[in-house]
Design a protein around this motif. Structure first.
Motif, PDB file in Angstrom:
ATOM      1  N   LEU A  76       0.833  -1.198   0.000  1.00 23.46           N
ATOM      2  CA  LEU A  76       0.000   0.000   0.000  1.00 23.46           C
ATOM      3  C   LEU A  76       0.871   1.252   0.000  1.00 23.46           C
ATOM      4  CD1 LEU A  76      -2.498  -0.907   2.874  1.00 23.46           C
ATOM      5  CD2 LEU A  76      -2.832  -1.242   0.418  1.00 23.46           C
ATOM      6  N   LYS A  77       0.337   2.313  -0.586  1.00 25.68           N
ATOM      7  CA  LYS A  77       0.943   3.641  -0.503  1.00 25.68           C
ATOM      8  C   LYS A  77      -0.055   4.525   0.233  1.00 25.68           C
ATOM      9  CE  LYS A  77       2.645   7.543  -3.242  1.00 25.68           C
ATOM     10  NZ  LYS A  77       2.870   8.039  -4.611  1.00 25.68           N
ATOM     11  N   ILE A  78       0.409   5.187   1.292  1.00 20.59           N
ATOM     12  CA  ILE A  78      -0.442   6.079   2.067  1.00 20.59           C
ATOM     13  C   ILE A  78       0.097   7.497   1.890  1.00 20.59           C
ATOM     14  CG2 ILE A  78      -1.294   6.681   4.360  1.00 20.59           C
ATOM     15  CD1 ILE A  78      -0.149   3.202   3.819  1.00 20.59           C
ATOM     16  N   ARG A 117       4.115   7.269   2.605  1.00 16.06           N
ATOM     17  CA  ARG A 117       4.772   6.130   3.224  1.00 16.06           C
ATOM     18  C   ARG A 117       4.159   4.879   2.625  1.00 16.06           C
ATOM     19  NH1 ARG A 117       1.612   3.821   7.337  1.00 16.06           N
ATOM     20  NH2 ARG A 117      -0.104   5.154   7.988  1.00 16.06           N
ATOM     21  N   TYR A 118       4.805   3.758   2.860  1.00 16.12           N
ATOM     22  CA  TYR A 118       4.364   2.496   2.282  1.00 16.12           C
ATOM     23  C   TYR A 118       4.150   1.478   3.388  1.00 16.12           C
ATOM     24  CZ  TYR A 118       6.173   4.803  -1.826  1.00 16.12           C
ATOM     25  OH  TYR A 118       6.405   5.724  -2.818  1.00 16.12           O
ATOM     26  N   GLU A 119       3.190   0.587   3.178  1.00 16.18           N
ATOM     27  CA  GLU A 119       2.961  -0.528   4.083  1.00 16.18           C
ATOM     28  C   GLU A 119       2.967  -1.811   3.273  1.00 16.18           C
ATOM     29  OE1 GLU A 119      -0.695   0.062   6.223  1.00 16.18           O
ATOM     30  OE2 GLU A 119       0.175   1.646   7.480  1.00 16.18           O
ATOM     31  N   TRP A 120       3.770  -2.767   3.727  1.00 20.04           N
ATOM     32  CA  TRP A 120       3.844  -4.084   3.089  1.00 20.04           C
ATOM     33  C   TRP A 120       3.191  -5.063   4.050  1.00 20.04           C
ATOM     34  CZ3 TRP A 120       8.956  -6.130   0.640  1.00 20.04           C
ATOM     35  CH2 TRP A 120       8.756  -7.400   0.124  1.00 20.04           C
ATOM     36  N   TRP A 121       2.028  -5.534   3.677  1.00 20.20           N
ATOM     37  CA  TRP A 121       1.269  -6.477   4.491  1.00 20.20           C
ATOM     38  C   TRP A 121       1.539  -7.897   4.025  1.00 20.20           C
ATOM     39  CZ3 TRP A 121      -1.710  -5.446   8.741  1.00 20.20           C
ATOM     40  CH2 TRP A 121      -1.913  -4.103   9.034  1.00 20.20           C
ATOM     41  N   ARG A 122       1.831  -8.776   4.967  1.00 18.44           N
ATOM     42  CA  ARG A 122       2.119 -10.173   4.660  1.00 18.44           C
ATOM     43  C   ARG A 122       0.902 -11.069   4.865  1.00 18.44           C
ATOM     44  NH1 ARG A 122       7.961 -11.494   4.847  1.00 18.44           N
ATOM     45  NH2 ARG A 122       7.142 -13.226   3.661  1.00 18.44           N
ATOM     46  N   LYS A 153      -5.270 -10.033   8.151  1.00 14.87           N
ATOM     47  CA  LYS A 153      -4.818  -9.176   9.251  1.00 14.87           C
ATOM     48  C   LYS A 153      -4.859  -7.712   8.827  1.00 14.87           C
ATOM     49  CE  LYS A 153      -3.989 -12.652  11.918  1.00 14.87           C
ATOM     50  NZ  LYS A 153      -4.845 -12.962  13.065  1.00 14.87           N
ATOM     51  N   MET A 154      -4.547  -7.420   7.554  1.00 15.92           N
ATOM     52  CA  MET A 154      -4.628  -6.057   7.032  1.00 15.92           C
ATOM     53  C   MET A 154      -6.066  -5.550   7.145  1.00 15.92           C
ATOM     54  SD  MET A 154      -3.752  -4.585   3.216  1.00 15.92           S
ATOM     55  CE  MET A 154      -5.065  -5.532   2.437  1.00 15.92           C
ATOM     56  N   ASP A 155      -7.022  -6.360   6.719  1.00 19.15           N
ATOM     57  CA  ASP A 155      -8.430  -5.963   6.785  1.00 19.15           C
ATOM     58  C   ASP A 155      -8.878  -5.712   8.223  1.00 19.15           C
ATOM     59  OD1 ASP A 155      -8.591  -6.172   4.027  1.00 19.15           O
ATOM     60  OD2 ASP A 155      -9.476  -8.183   4.062  1.00 19.15           O
ATOM     61  N   GLN A 156      -8.275  -6.439   9.174  1.00 25.17           N
ATOM     62  CA  GLN A 156      -8.615  -6.287  10.588  1.00 25.17           C
ATOM     63  C   GLN A 156      -7.793  -5.188  11.264  1.00 25.17           C
ATOM     64  OE1 GLN A 156      -7.964 -10.187  12.270  1.00 25.17           O
ATOM     65  NE2 GLN A 156      -9.553 -11.125  11.027  1.00 25.17           N
ATOM     66  N   CYS A 197       2.860  -6.394   9.184  1.00 18.68           N
ATOM     67  CA  CYS A 197       2.981  -5.165   8.400  1.00 18.68           C
ATOM     68  C   CYS A 197       4.319  -4.496   8.653  1.00 18.68           C
ATOM     69  CB  CYS A 197       1.862  -4.199   8.772  1.00 18.68           C
ATOM     70  SG  CYS A 197       1.960  -2.605   7.933  1.00 18.68           S
ATOM     71  N   LYS A 198       4.989  -4.158   7.563  1.00 22.03           N
ATOM     72  CA  LYS A 198       6.222  -3.378   7.635  1.00 22.03           C
ATOM     73  C   LYS A 198       5.917  -2.031   6.992  1.00 22.03           C
ATOM     74  CE  LYS A 198      11.014  -3.348   6.128  1.00 22.03           C
ATOM     75  NZ  LYS A 198      12.034  -4.035   5.347  1.00 22.03           N
ATOM     76  N   SER A 199       6.212  -0.953   7.699  1.00 23.46           N
ATOM     77  CA  SER A 199       5.961   0.386   7.205  1.00 23.46           C
ATOM     78  C   SER A 199       7.305   1.052   6.897  1.00 23.46           C
ATOM     79  CB  SER A 199       5.205   1.186   8.261  1.00 23.46           C
ATOM     80  OG  SER A 199       4.893   2.468   7.798  1.00 23.46           O
ATOM     81  N   PHE A 200       7.398   1.746   5.765  1.00 25.81           N
ATOM     82  CA  PHE A 200       8.652   2.400   5.400  1.00 25.81           C
ATOM     83  C   PHE A 200       8.378   3.617   4.532  1.00 25.81           C
ATOM     84  CE2 PHE A 200       7.730  -1.178   2.667  1.00 25.81           C
ATOM     85  CZ  PHE A 200       7.921  -0.721   1.389  1.00 25.81           C
ATOM     86  N   SER A 201       9.389   4.471   4.405  1.00 25.49           N
ATOM     87  CA  SER A 201       9.273   5.679   3.588  1.00 25.49           C
ATOM     88  C   SER A 201      10.651   6.003   3.026  1.00 25.49           C
ATOM     89  CB  SER A 201       8.732   6.841   4.424  1.00 25.49           C
ATOM     90  OG  SER A 201       9.599   7.116   5.495  1.00 25.49           O
ATOM     91  N   GLY A 202      10.748   7.148   2.351  1.00 27.99           N
ATOM     92  CA  GLY A 202      12.039   7.576   1.829  1.00 27.99           C
ATOM     93  C   GLY A 202      12.424   6.911   0.525  1.00 27.99           C
TER      94      GLY A 202
END
Length: 79
Positions: A15-17, A32-37, A41-44, A59-64
Motif C-alpha cells: 500500500l501507498k499512504i 509512506r508504504y505498508e507491506w502487508w504479509r 490481518k490487514m483488513d482487521q 505489516c512493515k511500514s517504510f518511507s524515503g
C-alpha cells in the motif's frame, strides 16, 4: 490520508499512504508504504500479535523511496 494499492501477490499487499504529515511544528505532504504479509490481518488492522509466545509481524511500514523502488522491493520479496 489516501490509501492506494500498488501491488498484490498471493496473501501480500503493498500500500501507498499519502497525506499531510507534521514534523517540527510544520505540515508537509508526504507518502509512506505498508507491506502487508497477511491480507486478513490487514483488513482487521492487526499489524502484529503474539501467538503462543511467538511474535508475528504482519505489516512493515517504510518511507524515503519512490513508488518504483517500493514496488521493486515488493516484487523482489525483499521484506
Amino acid at each position: 490520508m489516501e490509501t492506494t494499492v500498488l501491488r498484490t501477490r498471493g496473501n501480500e499487499t503493498l500500500l501507498k499512504i499519502t497525506g499531510k504529515y507534521e514534523a517540527g511544528g510544520k505540515t508537509y505532504d508526504g507518502a509512506r508504504y505498508e507491506w502487508w504479509r497477511d491480507n486478513e490481518k490487514m483488513d482487521q488492522g492487526i499489524t502484529s500479535e503474539e501467538v503462543n509466545g511467538e511474535l508475528y509481524i504482519y505489516c512493515k511500514s517504510f518511507s524515503g523511496m519512490t513508488d518504483d523502488q517500493a514496488i521493486g522491493a515488493f516484487e523482489a520479496g525483499a521484506y
